[in-house]
Scaffold this motif. Structure first.
Motif, mmCIF file in Angstrom:
data_model
loop_
_atom_site.group_PDB
_atom_site.id
_atom_site.type_symbol
_atom_site.label_atom_id
_atom_site.label_comp_id
_atom_site.label_asym_id
_atom_site.label_seq_id
_atom_site.Cartn_x
_atom_site.Cartn_y
_atom_site.Cartn_z
ATOM 1 N N TYR A 10 -17.919 17.659 9.779
ATOM 2 C CA TYR A 10 -18.328 19.013 9.392
ATOM 3 C C TYR A 10 -17.675 20.066 10.289
ATOM 4 O O TYR A 10 -17.157 21.073 9.807
ATOM 5 N N ILE A 11 -17.721 19.831 11.592
ATOM 6 C CA ILE A 11 -17.213 20.856 12.505
ATOM 7 C C ILE A 11 -15.698 20.963 12.402
ATOM 8 O O ILE A 11 -15.119 22.038 12.527
ATOM 9 N N ARG A 12 -15.022 19.840 12.128
ATOM 10 C CA ARG A 12 -13.569 19.917 11.937
ATOM 11 C C ARG A 12 -13.232 20.658 10.648
ATOM 12 O O ARG A 12 -12.264 21.422 10.597
ATOM 13 N N ALA A 13 -14.013 20.419 9.608
ATOM 14 C CA ALA A 13 -13.767 21.089 8.331
ATOM 15 C C ALA A 13 -13.968 22.595 8.455
ATOM 16 O O ALA A 13 -13.124 23.393 8.014
ATOM 17 N N LEU A 87 4.992 13.224 17.219
ATOM 18 C CA LEU A 87 6.392 13.619 17.372
ATOM 19 C C LEU A 87 7.102 13.661 16.020
ATOM 20 O O LEU A 87 7.882 14.580 15.744
ATOM 21 N N ILE A 88 6.840 12.660 15.188
ATOM 22 C CA ILE A 88 7.466 12.626 13.856
ATOM 23 C C ILE A 88 7.002 13.812 13.017
ATOM 24 O O ILE A 88 7.817 14.513 12.395
ATOM 25 N N VAL A 89 5.690 14.041 12.990
ATOM 26 C CA VAL A 89 5.147 15.163 12.218
ATOM 27 C C VAL A 89 5.691 16.481 12.756
ATOM 28 O O VAL A 89 6.055 17.389 11.987
ATOM 29 N N LEU A 90 5.773 16.594 14.073
ATOM 30 C CA LEU A 90 6.269 17.815 14.700
ATOM 31 C C LEU A 90 7.718 18.088 14.303
ATOM 32 O O LEU A 90 8.076 19.205 13.905
ATOM 33 N N PHE A 91 8.562 17.075 14.388
ATOM 34 C CA PHE A 91 9.973 17.261 14.061
ATOM 35 C C PHE A 91 10.151 17.613 12.580
ATOM 36 O O PHE A 91 10.921 18.521 12.234
ATOM 37 N N LEU A 92 9.447 16.905 11.713
ATOM 38 C CA LEU A 92 9.551 17.191 10.275
ATOM 39 C C LEU A 92 9.040 18.601 9.958
ATOM 40 O O LEU A 92 9.599 19.293 9.091
ATOM 41 N N MET A 317 -16.371 16.566 4.153
ATOM 42 C CA MET A 317 -15.728 15.362 4.677
ATOM 43 C C MET A 317 -14.327 15.195 4.094
ATOM 44 O O MET A 317 -13.412 14.711 4.767
ATOM 45 N N SER A 318 -14.143 15.623 2.842
ATOM 46 C CA SER A 318 -12.818 15.597 2.236
ATOM 47 C C SER A 318 -11.905 16.605 2.919
ATOM 48 O O SER A 318 -10.725 16.325 3.177
ATOM 49 N N VAL A 319 -12.438 17.794 3.218
ATOM 50 C CA VAL A 319 -11.660 18.797 3.947
ATOM 51 C C VAL A 319 -11.270 18.263 5.319
ATOM 52 O O VAL A 319 -10.138 18.466 5.780
ATOM 53 N N ASP A 320 -12.192 17.565 5.968
ATOM 54 C CA ASP A 320 -11.884 16.970 7.270
ATOM 55 C C ASP A 320 -10.709 16.003 7.167
ATOM 56 O O ASP A 320 -9.813 16.000 8.013
ATOM 57 N N ASP A 321 -10.693 15.189 6.110
ATOM 58 C CA ASP A 321 -9.574 14.260 5.909
ATOM 59 C C ASP A 321 -8.244 14.992 5.769
ATOM 60 O O ASP A 321 -7.192 14.465 6.126
ATOM 61 N N PHE A 324 -5.725 18.182 9.167
ATOM 62 C CA PHE A 324 -4.464 18.207 9.890
ATOM 63 C C PHE A 324 -3.353 18.779 9.010
ATOM 64 O O PHE A 324 -2.556 19.622 9.442
ATOM 65 N N GLY A 325 -3.311 18.360 7.760
ATOM 66 C CA GLY A 325 -2.323 18.875 6.828
ATOM 67 C C GLY A 325 -2.529 20.350 6.529
ATOM 68 O O GLY A 325 -1.562 21.119 6.421
#
Length: 390
Positions: A10-13, A87-92, A317-321, A324-325
């Motif tokens: 919840y708090i992450r969402a 690192l991969i996500v950062l570079f992309l 909970m779906s928003v939490d998933d 990051f994106g």
């Protein structure tokens, strides 16, 4: 998933939405600051400072999860999984944003762009919100050491460490600024984020018990201080003090921001504890509820409220998933709106239009990430089933 994990989700969402709100109003301030009246400056500038608790809560969640005794978080895990993935996500991300910049600026794509991408990646000169990924890599490098310290230290020792860090990164810089004399004392570790990491673990694990009233007091104190200081900066401070105050209000090491963030996080964990207690009492009182719920209308209302609560819970909970994106891509939509369109909230819609833009960008980012995750999962399941058939 248990109640504790639900409230972490919840708090992450909610923090994801808060970060979109923060960036929406921050970009608006950059784009239209010179055209704003003092009242508009206050109204459009305040929301970004009121959302400063979001990133600290993300860091505290990281501490709550990775510093947990039952979670593997040694250097083998860090270098084998967590750091390479970031690192991969950062570079992309740097590469994608460089291409977007070239498109928005009407620059052609050329081989020299590859050099630009590597330079931006190494120097952290891509889009500003990627600073969080750089910081996260640094935290991952420290987590095994911090975890060993936390698990083998008393609560008193942990709190002393936290207070020392807060003094050097929250209090001393303010004393230096007010006095005009820079102290010669410093710490070798120059970051506030290990403090949030440790506080997240201490609060989540229950080692540091912050009662609900205390959490409300911390949140209210931080909230009032942020509003008052920004009001003073806009309406009463001179140019130098105004710049200093807004710099501090935009710092995660600023003491009111620390109080605000810890208060919000502790309230989320307090709600989790109450939910757990309610679940424990549920079995004992179920029969009593059945006996006393004789009115059909009352039962339907409760069932409807429970169904609505379940829908909201699944959505969060779906928003939490997807959080990051959402964090990675939302700025692309905001940049497009403010750079490639004639959007002007000062002339059309004002504050309400900014809120609508925030929700539109948030939902659009969420849907795109959700579709990506769904497609990825389907491809993975199909691949697994094909291998099983062979």
């Amino acid at each position: 998933m248990n109640h504790r994990n639900r409230h972490i989700s919840y708090i992450r969402a909610v923090s994801s939405l808060g970060i979109v709100l923060l960036h929406t109003f921050a970009i608006c301030m950059v784009a239209f600051y010179g055209q704003m009246t003092r009242k508009e400056e206050f109204v459009f500038g305040l929301p970004q400072y009121l959302m400063m608790w979001c990133v600290p809560c993300f860091v505290m969640v990281t501490g709550a999860l990775l510093l947990d005794e039952g979670r593997q978080a040694d250097y083998k895990r860090m270098f084998g999984r967590y750091i390479p993935r970031i690192l991969i996500v950062l570079f992309l991300s740097v590469a994608a944003f460089a291409v977007i910049d070239a498109w928005m600026n009407h620059d052609g794509l050329s081989p020299s762009l590859i050099k630009v991408i590597f330079k931006k990646f190494y120097t952290r000169s891509s889009w500003s919100h990627l600073w969080y990924l750089y910081m996260l890599i640094g935290l991952y490098l420290l987590i095994p050491v911090i975890k060993r310290f936390v698990l083998n230290s008393s609560l008193k020792e942990c709190l002393v460490f936290v207070l020392i860090m807060l003094f050097f990164f929250s209090v001393l810089p303010l004393i230096d600024k007010i006095s005009g004399v820079k102290a010669g004392f410093s710490l070798a570790v120059n970051s506030i984020y290990p403090v949030y990491l440790m506080l997240g673990h201490l609060i989540f694990s229950g080692k540091l018990k912050i009662r609900r009233k205390t959490g409300l007091a911390l949140t209210f104190t931080g909230l009032v201080l942020v509003i008052f200081l920004y009001y003073y900066a806009v309406y009463h401070a001179g140019t130098k003090w105004k710049n200093d105050l807004t710099d501090y209000l935009g710092s995660y090491a600023f003491l009111p921001v620390v109080l605000f963030s810890v208060g919000v996080f502790s309230l989320a964990m307090s709600s989790e504890a109450q939910a757990s207690q309610g679940e424990n009492r549920k079995g004992k009182t179920l029969q009593q509820k059945k006996d006393t719920s004789t009115e059909k209308g009352g039962t339907e209302v409760r069932e409807g409220a429970t169904a609505l609560s379940g829908i909201v819970s699944r959505f969060l909970m779906s928003v939490d998933d997807c959080s990051f994106g959402i964090y990675l891509i939302h700025l692309a939509f905001l940049r497009y709106v403010f750079k490639c369109t004639d959007f002007d909230p000062l002339k059309r819609g004002g504050f309400l239009m900014m809120l609508l833009l925030t929700f539109a960008v948030f939902i659009l980012s969420y849907v795109i990430v959700l579709l990506y995750r769904t497609g990825k999962q389907r491809i993975r399941r199909k691949t697994v089933s094909e291998k099983s058939a062979e």
